[in-house]
Design an enzyme around this catalytic site. Sequence first.
Site, PDB file in Angstrom:
ATOM      1  N   HIS A  20      -4.052  -8.924   3.865  1.00 16.60           N
ATOM      2  CA  HIS A  20      -5.291  -8.255   3.794  1.00 16.60           C
ATOM      3  C   HIS A  20      -5.556  -9.363   5.092  1.00 16.60           C
ATOM      4  CE1 HIS A  20      -6.405  -7.811  -0.350  1.00 16.60           C
ATOM      5  NE2 HIS A  20      -6.289  -6.484   0.292  1.00 16.60           N
TER       6      HIS A  20
ATOM      7  N   ARG B 118      -0.537  -2.029  -7.287  1.00 20.28           N
ATOM      8  CA  ARG B 118      -1.057  -3.315  -5.833  1.00 20.28           C
ATOM      9  C   ARG B 118      -1.710  -4.157  -6.496  1.00 20.28           C
ATOM     10  NH1 ARG B 118      -1.097  -4.645  -0.574  1.00 20.28           N
ATOM     11  NH2 ARG B 118      -3.763  -4.978   0.287  1.00 20.28           N
TER      12      ARG B 118
ATOM     13  N   HIS C 221      -2.439   3.567  -6.704  1.00 18.47           N
ATOM     14  CA  HIS C 221      -3.566   1.315  -5.732  1.00 18.47           C
ATOM     15  C   HIS C 221      -3.168   0.631  -7.307  1.00 18.47           C
ATOM     16  CE1 HIS C 221      -4.731  -0.506  -2.994  1.00 18.47           C
ATOM     17  NE2 HIS C 221      -5.800  -1.278  -3.612  1.00 18.47           N
TER      18      HIS C 221
ATOM     19  N   LYS D 286      -2.067  -2.268   8.193  1.00 21.04           N
ATOM     20  CA  LYS D 286      -3.284  -1.759   9.050  1.00 21.04           C
ATOM     21  C   LYS D 286      -2.993  -2.409  10.141  1.00 21.04           C
ATOM     22  CE  LYS D 286      -6.396  -0.487   4.786  1.00 21.04           C
ATOM     23  NZ  LYS D 286      -7.321  -0.983   4.170  1.00 21.04           N
TER      24      LYS D 286
ATOM     25  N   ARG E  28       0.960  -0.969  -0.059  1.00 20.01           N
ATOM     26  CA  ARG E  28      -0.001  -0.142   0.074  1.00 20.01           C
ATOM     27  C   ARG E  28       1.148   1.339  -0.741  1.00 20.01           C
ATOM     28  NH1 ARG E  28      -2.013  -3.173   3.960  1.00 20.01           N
ATOM     29  NH2 ARG E  28      -4.335  -4.138   3.218  1.00 20.01           N
TER      30      ARG E  28
ATOM     31  N   TYR F  93      -9.772  -9.247  -5.831  1.00 19.50           N
ATOM     32  CA  TYR F  93      -8.880 -10.142  -7.161  1.00 19.50           C
ATOM     33  C   TYR F  93      -9.401 -10.873  -7.643  1.00 19.50           C
ATOM     34  CZ  TYR F  93      -6.348  -5.943  -4.059  1.00 19.50           C
ATOM     35  OH  TYR F  93      -6.439  -4.662  -4.132  1.00 19.50           O
TER      36      TYR F  93
END
Length: 260
Positions: free
Chosen positions: A232, A209, A206, A139, A115, A241
């Site tokens: 994730h 990615r 983005h 994250k 990211r 995706y």
Amino acid sequence: GGAGGPADVDRILLRRYLAFLATRRYAKASIARIAASLRSYFQWCAKRGLVAADPSTRLSAPSPDSRLPRVLGHGELQQLLEPAAAAGEGGDTGPSPVDRRDDAVLELLYGSGLRVAELCDLDVADLDLVRTVVTVTGKGSKQRQVLIHQRCVATLATWLAGPRQAMANEDSPRSALFYNRRGNRLGPRDVRRLLDRRSPVPTHPHALRHSFATHLLDGGADLRVVQELLGHASLQTTQVYTHVSKERLLTVYAGTHPRA
């Protein structure tokens, strides 16, 4: 709908209004935003005693389509990742420190699927060029290790061998891996500008990615491996995706199979 004030509005009227907007070809995201505004307004009315009951409770709007950036074609990527030419920003003196930084940033974004915020937060200590891994804080402060390929290692080594120091000044954060032109830590806005400069077509950061994940899946990578590499928490997030990947595979099939 002939309503004289907030008290004359009921839930059916609000639903009809949202349905009317849909017939007027409003984007789903716009209708969702209008529904949110209506909910805020009627909550305020209820607090002020202007309505007996809030007609917007559970007023649902169509969920906006998740707008994923497009996947970059291999030709576009090659052009984008082409190392800065000698006649780059440095004129006859060869690539400038900014060029060297841009090379490393682009290779990392596509090579590891980071990211943009993760890339900007990287410190020099997060790199292990011998083991070809980068420790990324994602994250929720979750750490993961991502792999880097040899070309990416080479661009990072070149950046660290002098250009990085050339872009630093006495106020620069010593630990930061990447600096902007003012010697501060590179920020997401700097990365957007970098892409505007280097990309042959308008490209959102983005998208690199997104292309990383899609190209891995196209190549037969296991979904859980891609989940791990992207950082994730939920497999559901990664499955977004796979839809794109399947579409791409179908397009290729339709365009190349003699019977298609």
